[in-house]
Motif scaffolding. Structure first.
Motif, PDB file in Angstrom:
ATOM      1  N   THR A 175      -0.185   4.617  -1.784  1.00 26.71           N
ATOM      2  CA  THR A 175      -1.599   4.618  -2.174  1.00 26.71           C
ATOM      3  C   THR A 175      -2.364   5.747  -1.501  1.00 26.71           C
ATOM      4  O   THR A 175      -3.372   6.195  -2.009  1.00 26.71           O
ATOM      5  CB  THR A 175      -2.299   3.282  -1.831  1.00 26.71           C
ATOM      6  OG1 THR A 175      -2.024   2.962  -0.481  1.00 26.71           O
ATOM      7  CG2 THR A 175      -1.862   2.167  -2.741  1.00 26.71           C
ATOM      8  N   GLU A 189       0.807  -1.225   0.000  1.00 33.54           N
ATOM      9  CA  GLU A 189       0.000   0.000   0.000  1.00 33.54           C
ATOM     10  C   GLU A 189       0.839   1.274   0.000  1.00 33.54           C
ATOM     11  O   GLU A 189       0.297   2.354   0.137  1.00 33.54           O
ATOM     12  CB  GLU A 189      -0.948  -0.001   1.207  1.00 33.54           C
ATOM     13  CG  GLU A 189      -0.205   0.078   2.524  1.00 33.54           C
ATOM     14  CD  GLU A 189      -1.121   0.345   3.709  1.00 33.54           C
ATOM     15  OE1 GLU A 189      -2.319   0.088   3.599  1.00 33.54           O
ATOM     16  OE2 GLU A 189      -0.604   0.819   4.719  1.00 33.54           O
ATOM     17  N   ASN A 205      -7.089   2.977  -4.776  1.00 32.07           N
ATOM     18  CA  ASN A 205      -5.747   2.735  -5.307  1.00 32.07           C
ATOM     19  C   ASN A 205      -5.297   1.303  -5.075  1.00 32.07           C
ATOM     20  O   ASN A 205      -4.627   0.711  -5.929  1.00 32.07           O
ATOM     21  CB  ASN A 205      -4.735   3.690  -4.663  1.00 32.07           C
ATOM     22  CG  ASN A 205      -4.770   5.047  -5.314  1.00 32.07           C
ATOM     23  OD1 ASN A 205      -5.038   5.166  -6.502  1.00 32.07           O
ATOM     24  ND2 ASN A 205      -4.506   6.085  -4.530  1.00 32.07           N
TER      25      ASN A 205
END
Ligand SMILES: [Zn+2]
Length: 519
Positions: A439, A436, A477
């Motif tokens: 993101t 992540e 995302n």
């Protein structure tokens, strides 16, 4: 199918074997698809003795002779042993070549037209089978080509030395084994093969108990190692190995064929990806990305228990304050027992409250996923915290502690999630961990990083003036990342089926650029 090694950083595939102990039964069984992959490793002959190298050469030479013999026999008896579908009748070939003393198929064959056992007295039954399979597959591929070709193709022959493919048998009788010896600095990975070259029947030996039993010598081959290969070469995946000599480089190579069975992802439902972000202001945000390009409010979930969330912040702040006091006392050389005890207690409470909150989020999410599963061919992307989050609330103690806590949250969350989903018949393969990092800073519409995040958890993009909830932006995302990398990468075999499914997402023209697809 060849799969290349590629960076494993962007997507982490997590597949804990949950419920494999038989406690949890999956209610629906997805059909399995089989994949093959080849992995080649150099044999470190420099670590082998002269005698061992010699034996490797002799195995290859003998295998080549047997395979040539088989091929010759097939060619000669073509009309007799060829079935209508152009395949070789294996049992007929055995009847031509191998005598049997055991009473199988109600027949003892004491003599055959081409007695290979007489010619190669030491060769074992398995080895004959492996050699014949090589000859048969070579012949059959020639035959298939010949049948479609208009001109006469030259018949296959083995001019070069051709070793037999060694198939993995079962149990201790297995022809090949792979051993890992982490303590050994010279070669960590070893290929252990069994062949009959130096086999003695124990009646040749004086100290034997039973006469007639065979004693096979095993040959250990050190392999050039990398962690990537060690990960790949799991004993359960290895199907066969071929030892190849590259005469130019004077090197020996082991070609492994690996086999995997993975669930098929094909479904009559439209594909969709659920992006899940473990948030700061919200415990979790889940957003469904569908090829129709709409994020429908019904398919978006903010999961948060405000009371517990504020309790968590409060505790984090207290921990931060206590930590600072503790550091001060340590610097001044004061007693710290009291503070240490307080800190321990606070952390324990933080953990238990966080655990409660995560459990609550998992339950909500499972309900949501099961509901979506009815109408979509669903994949779940969960953001994986690779780096420490920059926008973490202040005051939660030192950095390493904060990172630990976040990773702990993530582990707990995904473990619980997969466990519960599996219990309800949602395959854990469909839950994929996605790195992540960035993101939360990237705009989910235009991919710009020229963005800001306000204190109220609002996300603003300065390039396309997009404004939305910051955690929702992150979840989008994460979902996008799964689609993007499933399309791009083949680093893990599992993604081949996933990729195919995601390709069907591509057919919708709203896919490019990804941002528009999402809106
Ligand atoms: Zn933007």
């Amino acid at each position: 199918m060849k799969i290349e090694e590629s960076k494993q950083e962007e997507l982490l595939f997590e597949d804990k074997k949950l419920g494999e102990n038989g406690k949890v039964k999956s209610t629906s069984q997805a059909p399995l698809v089989t994949f093959y992959e080849t992995v080649s490793l150099r044999i470190k002959t420099e670590l082998m003795s002269v005698r061992e190298c010699e034996r490797l050469k002799r195995i290859t030479a003998r295998d080549t002779r047997i395979i040539r013999d088989y091929l010759r026999i097939i060619n000669h008896n073509e009309e007799k042993i060829l079935k209508k579908d152009g395949k070789v009748n294996i049992s007929l070939l055995d009847k031509l070549t191998l005598t049997t003393s055991k009473k199988n198929e109600n027949e003892i064959r004491s003599s055959v037209p081409h007695d290979l056992k007489k010619r190669y007295p030491r060769c074992s039954h398995d080895e004959f089978q492996e050699c014949s399979s090589k000859a048969i597959s070579t012949y059959e591929s020639w035959k298939a080509k010949q049948d479609v070709s208009k001109k006469e193709l030259s018949r296959p022959e083995f001019k070069k030395k051709t070793p037999r493919p060694m198939f993995k048998g079962t149990g201790s009788r297995g022809t090949i084994k792979v051993h890992s010896e982490p303590e050994n600095t010279e070669a960590i990975l070893w290929l252990d093969i069994r062949d009959s070259l130096d086999t003695r029947r124990s009646d040749e030996r004086t100290d034997s108990k039973k006469s007639g039993t065979k004693n096979h010598n095993r040959l250990w081959l050190p392999l050039a190692f990398s962690p990537y290969h060690e990960k790949k070469l799991k004993p359960e995946n290895i199907k066969k190995v071929e030892l190849i000599h590259k005469s130019k480089e004077q090197q020996w190579w082991a070609h492994f064929t690996l086999m995997y069975s993975v669930p098929s992802y094909h479904s009559t439902n439209p594909p969709a990806v659920l992006g899940v972000d473990l948030g700061i202001k919200k415990t979790a945000v889940a957003v469904l990305l569908t090829p129709t390009g709409k994020v429908i409010m019904d398919e978006l979930r903010f999961i948060v228990n405000k009371e517990r969330q504020s309790k968590i912040w409060q505790l984090e702040k207290q921990i931060g304050d206590t930590q600072r006091k503790l550091n001060k006392s340590l610097n001044n050389g004061q007693h710290t027992e009291q503070l240490n005890a307080t800190l321990f207690l606070l952390r324990k409470r933080l953990r238990s409250v966080t655990e409660q909150e995560l459990g609550h989020a998992v339950n909500q999410l499972v309900d949501f996923i099961l509901q979506l599963k009815k109408s979509y061919n669903l994949f779940v992307a969960v953001g994986y915290p690779k780096n420490i989050r920059k926008s973490q609330p202040l005051g939660s103690g030192n950095k390493s502690h904060r990172r630990r806590l976040h990773k702990w949250c993530y582990r707990l969350f995904t473990t619980k999630l997969k466990y519960k989903l599996k219990h309800h018949g949602f395959e854990s393969h469909r839950v994929v961990a996605v790195n992540e990092s960035w993101t939360s800073q990237t705009c989910s519409r235009c991919n710009s990083t020229n963005t800001t995040r306000t204190g109220q958890g609002q996300f603003n993009c300065h390039d396309c003036n997009y404004e939305l909830d910051a955690d929702l932006n992150g979840a989008k995302n994460i979902g996008k990342r799964l689609i993007k990398y499933a399309l791009k990468t083949t680093f893990n075999f599992i993604f081949d089926t996933l990729t195919e499914e995601c390709h069907t997402l591509l057919h919708y023209n709203c896919f490019e650029p990804l941002g528009q697809w999402l809106e």
